[in-house]
Design a protein around this motif. Sequence first.
Motif, PDB file in Angstrom:
ATOM      1  N   VAL A  87       0.787  -1.221   0.011  1.00  0.00           N
ATOM      2  CA  VAL A  87      -0.046  -0.054  -0.243  1.00  0.00           C
ATOM      3  C   VAL A  87       0.852   1.265   0.276  1.00  0.00           C
ATOM      4  O   VAL A  87       1.880   1.306   0.937  1.00  0.00           O
ATOM      5  CB  VAL A  87      -0.854  -0.067   1.266  1.00  0.00           C
TER       6      VAL A  87
ATOM      7  N   PRO B 108       0.612   5.434  -0.067  1.00  0.00           N
ATOM      8  CA  PRO B 108       0.039   6.924  -0.117  1.00  0.00           C
ATOM      9  C   PRO B 108       0.220   7.564  -1.179  1.00  0.00           C
ATOM     10  O   PRO B 108       1.811   7.725  -1.643  1.00  0.00           O
ATOM     11  CB  PRO B 108       0.301   7.315   1.373  1.00  0.00           C
TER      12      PRO B 108
ATOM     13  N   TRP C 208       4.820  14.015  -5.610  1.00  0.00           N
ATOM     14  CA  TRP C 208       5.306  14.605  -4.426  1.00  0.00           C
ATOM     15  C   TRP C 208       6.775  15.071  -4.496  1.00  0.00           C
ATOM     16  O   TRP C 208       7.079  16.103  -3.876  1.00  0.00           O
ATOM     17  CB  TRP C 208       5.136  13.651  -3.248  1.00  0.00           C
TER      18      TRP C 208
ATOM     19  N   PHE D  90      11.720   9.490   0.078  1.00  0.00           N
ATOM     20  CA  PHE D  90      11.308   8.847   1.109  1.00  0.00           C
ATOM     21  C   PHE D  90      12.593   8.317   1.904  1.00  0.00           C
ATOM     22  O   PHE D  90      13.339   8.118   1.079  1.00  0.00           O
ATOM     23  CB  PHE D  90      10.549   7.820   0.819  1.00  0.00           C
TER      24      PHE D  90
ATOM     25  N   GLU E 266      13.443   4.984   4.182  1.00  0.00           N
ATOM     26  CA  GLU E 266      12.915   3.886   4.746  1.00  0.00           C
ATOM     27  C   GLU E 266      12.959   3.464   6.118  1.00  0.00           C
ATOM     28  O   GLU E 266      14.109   3.999   6.559  1.00  0.00           O
ATOM     29  CB  GLU E 266      13.749   2.485   3.613  1.00  0.00           C
TER      30      GLU E 266
ATOM     31  N   SER F 126       4.357   6.074   6.535  1.00  0.00           N
ATOM     32  CA  SER F 126       3.388   4.872   6.205  1.00  0.00           C
ATOM     33  C   SER F 126       4.086   3.736   6.334  1.00  0.00           C
ATOM     34  O   SER F 126       5.386   3.521   6.144  1.00  0.00           O
ATOM     35  CB  SER F 126       3.122   4.993   4.551  1.00  0.00           C
TER      36      SER F 126
ATOM     37  N   ARG G 169       8.018   3.866   5.326  1.00  0.00           N
ATOM     38  CA  ARG G 169       8.813   4.801   4.805  1.00  0.00           C
ATOM     39  C   ARG G 169       8.215   6.331   5.247  1.00  0.00           C
ATOM     40  O   ARG G 169       7.250   6.394   5.749  1.00  0.00           O
ATOM     41  CB  ARG G 169       8.424   5.050   3.188  1.00  0.00           C
TER      42      ARG G 169
END
Lengths: 146, 146
Positions: free
Chosen positions: A37, A39, A112, B7, B9, B85, B131
């Motif tokens: 999943v 976002p 983003w 991002f 991790e 997330s 992340r």
Amino acid sequence: MEPNDGFRELGRQECLRLLATAPVGRVVHTRHALPTVLPVNFRLDDEGAVLLCTSAASELARAVDGAVVAFEADEVDPVARSGWSVVVTGPAAVVSDFDRFRRLVRDGPLSWAPSPREVFIRIAPELVTGRELVGGRSLYGLDPFF
Amino acid sequence: MEPNDGFRELGRQECLRLLATAPVGRVVHTRHALPTVLPVNFRLDDEGAVLLCTSAASELARAVDGAVVAFEADEVDPVARSGWSVVVTGPAAVVSDFDRFRRLVRDGPLSWAPSPREVFIRIAPELVTGRELVGGRSLYGLDPFF
């Protein structure tokens, strides 16, 4: 969905109306043969398709192009104990039509993280389902809402 | 995950710490052979497993018992443009051990809609990934956060 599970099923138009109010949704896809999943921000087009923007080199673009994916958004109000959840399911594809791409550069979603080469992904709204919270326990702080 | 996708991790312990702060998560499972997503309340046990409570007759209980599922939670702060997330992936099973069931009745999660016969579902944390948003565009109102 059971009639006694505390939810009301939503119609397609109601789902799309709610979805348009959500700032963030979640793409469900497969990663290393397991569901995952992510976002994402998004916009809806006039047909109710979900539009995403990401780097052409991203894992997301590689994973979902040509695949059937689910896209979910929800909103829960802890104080009012109200909420909804909508899922759009359909084939995802990188937008390859140049005219459509140009329009999306102008008024589509932004990724983003800026990237030198971005692509738009369109998830066709073949199946649009949703549910609304219609009542339940009220011990705020002990038992949330779904 | 690409190093340039904006991002960072997260490690397993960091994921579980963040997950414990989320009031609502989402179970990803299969419905009519298609992926779907259901918001649920939850708790974590001492081993990092995700615990849900639902009606024994619910579609959720039938769909996930014995299946590998993904469970996701996230949090996005539109003002601070920060977020995270986390996804827990593992086999889900209805808790059948009576002692464990009794303990969960006392201190486990509550289902959102009361039911005469509730069950607890445990998702084993075989894979815990996450992340964190580490920077990106800042046009709040135009481009959210992932």
